[in-house]
Design a protein around this motif. Structure first.
Motif, PDB file in Angstrom:
ATOM      1  N   ARG A 118       0.835  -1.206   0.000  1.00 44.43           N
ATOM      2  CA  ARG A 118       0.000   0.000   0.000  1.00 44.43           C
ATOM      3  C   ARG A 118       0.870   1.258   0.000  1.00 44.43           C
ATOM      4  O   ARG A 118       0.548   2.243  -0.666  1.00 44.43           O
ATOM      5  N   ASP A 119       1.973   1.224   0.747  1.00 39.26           N
ATOM      6  CA  ASP A 119       2.902   2.362   0.751  1.00 39.26           C
ATOM      7  C   ASP A 119       3.419   2.623  -0.655  1.00 39.26           C
ATOM      8  O   ASP A 119       3.441   3.770  -1.130  1.00 39.26           O
ATOM      9  N   ILE A 120       3.853   1.570  -1.305  1.00 43.74           N
ATOM     10  CA  ILE A 120       4.430   1.713  -2.642  1.00 43.74           C
ATOM     11  C   ILE A 120       3.364   2.160  -3.631  1.00 43.74           C
ATOM     12  O   ILE A 120       3.616   3.031  -4.482  1.00 43.74           O
ATOM     13  N   LEU A 121       2.168   1.605  -3.527  1.00 45.62           N
ATOM     14  CA  LEU A 121       1.094   2.012  -4.425  1.00 45.62           C
ATOM     15  C   LEU A 121       0.751   3.483  -4.213  1.00 45.62           C
ATOM     16  O   LEU A 121       0.487   4.216  -5.170  1.00 45.62           O
ATOM     17  N   GLY A 122       0.785   3.925  -2.966  1.00 47.07           N
ATOM     18  CA  GLY A 122       0.520   5.331  -2.685  1.00 47.07           C
ATOM     19  C   GLY A 122       1.539   6.244  -3.335  1.00 47.07           C
ATOM     20  O   GLY A 122       1.199   7.295  -3.881  1.00 47.07           O
ATOM     21  N   HIS A 123       2.810   5.847  -3.293  1.00 44.27           N
ATOM     22  CA  HIS A 123       3.862   6.624  -3.952  1.00 44.27           C
ATOM     23  C   HIS A 123       3.694   6.573  -5.469  1.00 44.27           C
ATOM     24  O   HIS A 123       3.977   7.550  -6.173  1.00 44.27           O
ATOM     25  N   LEU A 124       3.225   5.433  -5.956  1.00 48.12           N
ATOM     26  CA  LEU A 124       3.016   5.277  -7.393  1.00 48.12           C
ATOM     27  C   LEU A 124       1.929   6.234  -7.878  1.00 48.12           C
ATOM     28  O   LEU A 124       2.070   6.868  -8.929  1.00 48.12           O
ATOM     29  N   VAL A 125       0.872   6.353  -7.087  1.00 50.00           N
ATOM     30  CA  VAL A 125      -0.220   7.259  -7.428  1.00 50.00           C
ATOM     31  C   VAL A 125       0.269   8.702  -7.485  1.00 50.00           C
ATOM     32  O   VAL A 125      -0.225   9.507  -8.272  1.00 50.00           O
ATOM     33  N   GLN A 126       1.278   9.030  -6.659  1.00 48.07           N
ATOM     34  CA  GLN A 126       1.828  10.383  -6.652  1.00 48.07           C
ATOM     35  C   GLN A 126       2.744  10.652  -7.842  1.00 48.07           C
ATOM     36  O   GLN A 126       3.215  11.772  -8.029  1.00 48.07           O
ATOM     37  N   GLY A 127       2.993   9.617  -8.650  1.00 48.00           N
ATOM     38  CA  GLY A 127       3.812   9.786  -9.842  1.00 48.00           C
ATOM     39  C   GLY A 127       5.303   9.608  -9.634  1.00 48.00           C
ATOM     40  O   GLY A 127       6.108   9.980 -10.496  1.00 48.00           O
ATOM     41  N   LEU A 128       5.693   9.030  -8.505  1.00 46.87           N
ATOM     42  CA  LEU A 128       7.123   8.854  -8.217  1.00 46.87           C
ATOM     43  C   LEU A 128       7.707   7.704  -9.045  1.00 46.87           C
ATOM     44  O   LEU A 128       7.022   6.725  -9.345  1.00 46.87           O
ATOM     45  N   THR A 129       8.982   7.833  -9.379  1.00 41.90           N
ATOM     46  CA  THR A 129       9.693   6.775 -10.083  1.00 41.90           C
ATOM     47  C   THR A 129      10.122   5.701  -9.092  1.00 41.90           C
ATOM     48  O   THR A 129      10.058   5.895  -7.877  1.00 41.90           O
ATOM     49  N   ASN A 130      10.582   4.569  -9.635  1.00 43.78           N
ATOM     50  CA  ASN A 130      11.075   3.503  -8.755  1.00 43.78           C
ATOM     51  C   ASN A 130      12.208   3.992  -7.867  1.00 43.78           C
ATOM     52  O   ASN A 130      12.287   3.641  -6.683  1.00 43.78           O
ATOM     53  N   ARG A 131      13.090   4.812  -8.440  1.00 42.61           N
ATOM     54  CA  ARG A 131      14.215   5.336  -7.668  1.00 42.61           C
ATOM     55  C   ARG A 131      13.726   6.237  -6.542  1.00 42.61           C
ATOM     56  O   ARG A 131      14.209   6.151  -5.405  1.00 42.61           O
ATOM     57  N   ASP A 132      12.748   7.096  -6.858  1.00 43.70           N
ATOM     58  CA  ASP A 132      12.204   7.996  -5.839  1.00 43.70           C
ATOM     59  C   ASP A 132      11.515   7.205  -4.724  1.00 43.70           C
ATOM     60  O   ASP A 132      11.642   7.537  -3.536  1.00 43.70           O
ATOM     61  N   ILE A 133      10.775   6.175  -5.107  1.00 47.56           N
ATOM     62  CA  ILE A 133      10.085   5.346  -4.126  1.00 47.56           C
ATOM     63  C   ILE A 133      11.095   4.653  -3.216  1.00 47.56           C
ATOM     64  O   ILE A 133      10.937   4.602  -1.992  1.00 47.56           O
ATOM     65  N   ARG A 160      14.141   5.599  -2.479  1.00 48.94           N
ATOM     66  CA  ARG A 160      14.748   6.571  -1.579  1.00 48.94           C
ATOM     67  C   ARG A 160      13.798   6.955  -0.453  1.00 48.94           C
ATOM     68  O   ARG A 160      14.210   7.093   0.711  1.00 48.94           O
ATOM     69  N   SER A 161      12.525   7.127  -0.783  1.00 50.63           N
ATOM     70  CA  SER A 161      11.550   7.541   0.217  1.00 50.63           C
ATOM     71  C   SER A 161      11.333   6.474   1.286  1.00 50.63           C
ATOM     72  O   SER A 161      11.162   6.793   2.468  1.00 50.63           O
ATOM     73  N   LEU A 162      11.364   5.203   0.871  1.00 46.48           N
ATOM     74  CA  LEU A 162      11.075   4.104   1.803  1.00 46.48           C
ATOM     75  C   LEU A 162      12.339   3.428   2.318  1.00 46.48           C
ATOM     76  O   LEU A 162      12.265   2.462   3.082  1.00 46.48           O
ATOM     77  N   TYR A 163      13.501   3.937   1.886  1.00 44.38           N
ATOM     78  CA  TYR A 163      14.796   3.388   2.329  1.00 44.38           C
ATOM     79  C   TYR A 163      14.929   1.901   1.981  1.00 44.38           C
ATOM     80  O   TYR A 163      15.330   1.084   2.809  1.00 44.38           O
ATOM     81  N   ILE A 164      14.551   1.582   0.754  1.00 44.31           N
ATOM     82  CA  ILE A 164      14.724   0.220   0.258  1.00 44.31           C
ATOM     83  C   ILE A 164      15.385   0.306  -1.113  1.00 44.31           C
ATOM     84  O   ILE A 164      15.521   1.392  -1.680  1.00 44.31           O
ATOM     85  N   SER A 165      15.791  -0.831  -1.660  1.00 44.61           N
ATOM     86  CA  SER A 165      16.455  -0.836  -2.954  1.00 44.61           C
ATOM     87  C   SER A 165      15.434  -0.782  -4.086  1.00 44.61           C
ATOM     88  O   SER A 165      14.258  -1.124  -3.914  1.00 44.61           O
ATOM     89  N   GLU A 166      15.915  -0.366  -5.272  1.00 46.61           N
ATOM     90  CA  GLU A 166      15.033  -0.337  -6.432  1.00 46.61           C
ATOM     91  C   GLU A 166      14.579  -1.747  -6.792  1.00 46.61           C
ATOM     92  O   GLU A 166      13.447  -1.948  -7.257  1.00 46.61           O
ATOM     93  N   ALA A 167      15.450  -2.718  -6.582  1.00 41.31           N
ATOM     94  CA  ALA A 167      15.080  -4.106  -6.870  1.00 41.31           C
ATOM     95  C   ALA A 167      13.908  -4.543  -6.000  1.00 41.31           C
ATOM     96  O   ALA A 167      12.999  -5.243  -6.463  1.00 41.31           O
ATOM     97  N   THR A 168      13.922  -4.110  -4.739  1.00 41.09           N
ATOM     98  CA  THR A 168      12.821  -4.450  -3.833  1.00 41.09           C
ATOM     99  C   THR A 168      11.537  -3.770  -4.282  1.00 41.09           C
ATOM    100  O   THR A 168      10.450  -4.365  -4.224  1.00 41.09           O
ATOM    101  N   VAL A 169      11.654  -2.535  -4.739  1.00 43.29           N
ATOM    102  CA  VAL A 169      10.483  -1.817  -5.254  1.00 43.29           C
ATOM    103  C   VAL A 169       9.889  -2.578  -6.430  1.00 43.29           C
ATOM    104  O   VAL A 169       8.669  -2.784  -6.519  1.00 43.29           O
ATOM    105  N   HIS A 182       7.991  -5.648  -5.296  1.00 45.68           N
ATOM    106  CA  HIS A 182       6.685  -5.301  -4.747  1.00 45.68           C
ATOM    107  C   HIS A 182       5.719  -4.902  -5.855  1.00 45.68           C
ATOM    108  O   HIS A 182       4.529  -5.253  -5.803  1.00 45.68           O
ATOM    109  N   LEU A 183       6.210  -4.173  -6.849  1.00 46.64           N
ATOM    110  CA  LEU A 183       5.345  -3.752  -7.947  1.00 46.64           C
ATOM    111  C   LEU A 183       4.801  -4.952  -8.706  1.00 46.64           C
ATOM    112  O   LEU A 183       3.626  -4.973  -9.093  1.00 46.64           O
ATOM    113  N   ARG A 184       5.629  -5.958  -8.927  1.00 51.90           N
ATOM    114  CA  ARG A 184       5.163  -7.163  -9.628  1.00 51.90           C
ATOM    115  C   ARG A 184       4.034  -7.831  -8.842  1.00 51.90           C
ATOM    116  O   ARG A 184       3.046  -8.293  -9.414  1.00 51.90           O
ATOM    117  N   ARG A 185       4.185  -7.874  -7.524  1.00 52.81           N
ATOM    118  CA  ARG A 185       3.146  -8.476  -6.689  1.00 52.81           C
ATOM    119  C   ARG A 185       1.868  -7.648  -6.713  1.00 52.81           C
ATOM    120  O   ARG A 185       0.755  -8.187  -6.731  1.00 52.81           O
TER     121      ARG A 185
END
Length: 214
Positions: A158-173, A175-184, A187-190
């Motif tokens: 839900r956190d990631i989807l919320g950032h996605l709705v705001q138009g953030l890129t994977n890199r921005d997401i 950085r915001s959640l302190y996780i790697s782009e690979a992890t993002v 989560h997006l695939r799921r």
């Protein structure tokens, strides 16, 4: 027995209309009105209504679901012995996500504003007695969900989807959640799988349509 009601709706015109409508019912009394979730919590503690008629969207601040959750989780004010009020949602929104969130928060009933006055009166009486009150379309949706449970998103999804709705890129997401782009990406695939979509745009559209993000 007269049922004491607290109205919670952010539109003054709607509250005025409901107060006028409910005044025609001899066994229903409007004890107070609240325009925000915070006001509803404070007035519930002070007025001890039997039923809180709760809208879902309350403008700025907490929504009706969070307000419902906090009212029902609150301790008895001032060590009193009054009972916890029942929450009857009265809204225009009937998406699966809205219904599920409200019921999970503890709402006794879920009514649509399109219902006839006598059905609203009956639902209030049912809620006051602790009985479930659902609009027919809502009841159909609940039954459908029970027959075919939909996958739910995890808090992180839900956190990631919320950032996605705001138009953030994977890199921005990331950085915001302190996780790697690979992890993002994982989560997006799921998220895509659970929503039955294949693109970011489709995921955003589904999130807005199903009101998955508060």
């Amino acid at each position: 027995m007269t049922v004491r009601i607290l109205l919670c709706d952010d539109h003054a015109v709607v509250r005025a209309g409901l107060r006028a409508l409910l005044s025609s019912a001899p066994d229903i009394e409007v004890a107070g009105e609240a325009a925000t979730g915070e006001e509803a919590i404070a007035l519930t503690r002070r007025l001890r209504p039997d039923v809180v008629l709760m809208d879902l969207q309350l403008g700025e601040g907490m929504d009706g679901v969070e307000t419902t959750r906090r009212i029902l989780a609150a301790e008895e004010p001032d060590g009193g012995t009054g009972t916890t009020p029942h929450i009857l949602v009265l809204t225009t929104y009937d998406t699966d996500a809205d219904i599920t969130r409200a019921i999970e928060a503890g709402a006794t009933g879920y009514l649509l504003k399109a219902e006839r006055p006598e059905e609203l009166f009956a639902a209030i009486q049912a809620a006051a007695e602790g009985r479930t009150a659902l609009s027919p379309p809502v009841a159909s949706r609940v039954m459908s969900q029970l027959r075919t449970p939909r996958p739910t998103l995890t808090p992180r999804e839900r956190d990631i989807l919320g950032h996605l709705v705001q138009g953030l890129t994977n890199r921005d997401i990331a950085r915001s959640l302190y996780i790697s782009e690979a992890t993002v990406k994982t989560h997006l695939r799921r998220i895509y799988d659970k929503l039955g979509v294949t693109t970011r745009a489709a995921a955003v559209a589904a999130a807005k349509e199903q009101r998955l993000i508060p």
